[in-house]
Design a protein around this motif. Structure first.
Motif, PDB file in Angstrom:
ATOM      1  N   GLU A  95      15.393 -16.168 -32.256  1.00  0.00           N
ATOM      2  CA  GLU A  95      14.641 -16.903 -30.824  1.00  0.00           C
ATOM      3  C   GLU A  95      16.237 -16.980 -29.764  1.00  0.00           C
ATOM      4  N   VAL A  96      17.036 -16.420 -29.779  1.00  0.00           N
ATOM      5  CA  VAL A  96      18.404 -15.724 -28.886  1.00  0.00           C
ATOM      6  C   VAL A  96      18.059 -14.802 -28.393  1.00  0.00           C
ATOM      7  N   THR A  97      17.612 -14.265 -29.359  1.00  0.00           N
ATOM      8  CA  THR A  97      17.953 -12.259 -28.775  1.00  0.00           C
ATOM      9  C   THR A  97      16.298 -12.359 -27.715  1.00  0.00           C
ATOM     10  N   LYS A  98      15.693 -12.868 -28.344  1.00  0.00           N
ATOM     11  CA  LYS A  98      14.101 -13.316 -26.912  1.00  0.00           C
ATOM     12  C   LYS A  98      14.588 -13.136 -25.780  1.00  0.00           C
ATOM     13  N   LEU A  99      16.001 -14.356 -25.123  1.00  0.00           N
ATOM     14  CA  LEU A  99      16.096 -14.815 -24.228  1.00  0.00           C
ATOM     15  C   LEU A  99      16.679 -13.761 -23.348  1.00  0.00           C
ATOM     16  N   PRO A 100      16.633 -13.760 -21.896  1.00  0.00           N
ATOM     17  CA  PRO A 100      17.572 -13.458 -20.812  1.00  0.00           C
ATOM     18  C   PRO A 100      19.089 -13.209 -21.162  1.00  0.00           C
ATOM     19  N   PRO A 101      19.603 -11.672 -21.413  1.00  0.00           N
ATOM     20  CA  PRO A 101      21.604 -11.571 -21.970  1.00  0.00           C
ATOM     21  C   PRO A 101      22.046 -12.743 -21.003  1.00  0.00           C
ATOM     22  N   GLU A 102      21.937 -13.475 -19.381  1.00  0.00           N
ATOM     23  CA  GLU A 102      23.176 -14.272 -19.047  1.00  0.00           C
ATOM     24  C   GLU A 102      22.286 -15.270 -19.954  1.00  0.00           C
ATOM     25  N   LEU A 103      21.449 -16.652 -20.888  1.00  0.00           N
ATOM     26  CA  LEU A 103      21.825 -16.263 -21.748  1.00  0.00           C
ATOM     27  C   LEU A 103      21.631 -16.740 -23.212  1.00  0.00           C
ATOM     28  N   GLN A 104      21.852 -16.023 -23.352  1.00  0.00           N
ATOM     29  CA  GLN A 104      22.354 -14.494 -24.486  1.00  0.00           C
ATOM     30  C   GLN A 104      23.815 -15.093 -25.068  1.00  0.00           C
ATOM     31  N   LEU A 105      24.502 -14.817 -23.672  1.00  0.00           N
ATOM     32  CA  LEU A 105      25.768 -14.541 -23.739  1.00  0.00           C
ATOM     33  C   LEU A 105      26.579 -16.712 -24.048  1.00  0.00           C
ATOM     34  N   LYS A 106      25.681 -17.643 -23.067  1.00  0.00           N
ATOM     35  CA  LYS A 106      25.534 -18.794 -22.919  1.00  0.00           C
ATOM     36  C   LYS A 106      25.190 -19.626 -24.564  1.00  0.00           C
ATOM     37  N   LEU A 107      24.475 -19.430 -25.264  1.00  0.00           N
ATOM     38  CA  LEU A 107      24.864 -19.275 -26.358  1.00  0.00           C
ATOM     39  C   LEU A 107      25.675 -18.251 -27.196  1.00  0.00           C
ATOM     40  N   GLU A 108      25.825 -17.472 -27.294  1.00  0.00           N
ATOM     41  CA  GLU A 108      27.067 -16.977 -28.293  1.00  0.00           C
ATOM     42  C   GLU A 108      28.608 -17.644 -27.880  1.00  0.00           C
ATOM     43  N   ALA A 109      28.620 -18.698 -26.990  1.00  0.00           N
ATOM     44  CA  ALA A 109      29.822 -19.464 -26.404  1.00  0.00           C
ATOM     45  C   ALA A 109      29.606 -20.815 -27.342  1.00  0.00           C
TER      46      ALA A 109
END
Ligand code: SF4
Ligand code: SF4
Length: 233
Positions: A95-109
């Motif tokens: 699900e994370v990989t389908k989000l826009p890059p800036e949100l993926q970065l937020k989730l990586e944290a």
């Protein structure tokens, strides 16, 4: 006409995460979570277009007429109880990989957990990490999920789409509120009572009290911060 599939009943954590990941693949065909008094269980139902691969290890085919006699779970707008505190929500890697890059970065944290499932390793990203366990995507002032508001329902984690408090339900155009439940040897009996609009709205207000309290406290805090920053003459 497409067939209806429901998720098989949950088991251990690793299996459940595997089942959730399979369900996430069919997210756009999710048609609702139902309670079947006949089967005494919840039915998390999907209706994929014919030809779509459905993992029969985690899904079972269900007669659509069974859904028509079941209660469909409802999450009325404005409650927010599942999101505003102790949310416990999480997103799956696919699900994370389908989000826009800036949100993926937020989730990586965010805190993560790698779980070995029957379908391989699945990484889950915990998002109930705001104050008091609030979901990082919940806006208490607007009382809505910002993932859904900005990117549509499909952007929400599968766990948020399929899980309900089971208090509010609809069947054949009527509204129902849960009045109780009883665990039996072969399932859970849930009792519903048909209600009118006023009773329905009163129940939403009751359920939303926590969100209201948190939103108020937030507004008060912001005002105090603003006042503290204003220059004194
Ligand atoms: S408690 Fe029920 S109505 Fe409230 S947000 Fe959760 S699922 Fe929706
Ligand atoms: S992702 Fe949206 S629906 Fe899920 S817990 Fe967060 S705010 Fe609530």
């Amino acid at each position: 006409m497409g067939k209806v599939y429901v998720l098989r009943e949950p088991r251990k954590k690793d299996w459940n995460i595997y089942a959730l990941r399979e369900a996430a693949r069919l997210k756009k065909w999710f048609i609702g979570t139902y309670y079947s008094p006949r089967l005494k269980r919840l039915l998390i139902a999907f209706k994929p277009t014919p030809g779509t691969h459905v993992n029969r290890l985690v899904f079972e085919e269900m007669n659509e007429s069974l859904l028509r006699e079941s209660y469909q779970m409802v999450c009325p707008p404005g409650c927010g109880r599942c999101c505003v505190a102790k949310s416990g929500a999480f997103m799956l890697d696919i699900e994370v990989t389908k989000l826009p890059p800036e949100l993926q970065l937020k989730l990586e944290a965010q805190p993560k957990e790698r779980i070995l499932t029957p379908g391989g390793v699945v990484t889950i990203y915990y998002i109930g990490t705001g104050p008091g366990g609030r979901c990082i995507f919940y806006n208490a002032q607007q009382r809505r999920c910002m993932l859904e508001a900005q990117y549509g329902k499909e952007a929400k984690p599968i766990i948020c789409l399929i899980e309900y408090c089971t208090v509010f339900a609809e069947r054949n155009g009527k509204k129902y509120l849960k009045t109780g439940y009883k665990v039996t040897d072969n399932g859970v009996l849930m009792f519903y009572r048909s209600v009118g609009g006023d009773e329905w709205k009163a129940a939403i207000r009751r359920m939303a009290r926590l969100t209201e309290r948190i939103a108020k406290a937030e507004r008060r805090r912001r005002k105090e911060q603003q006042e503290a920053q204003e220059p004194r003459i």
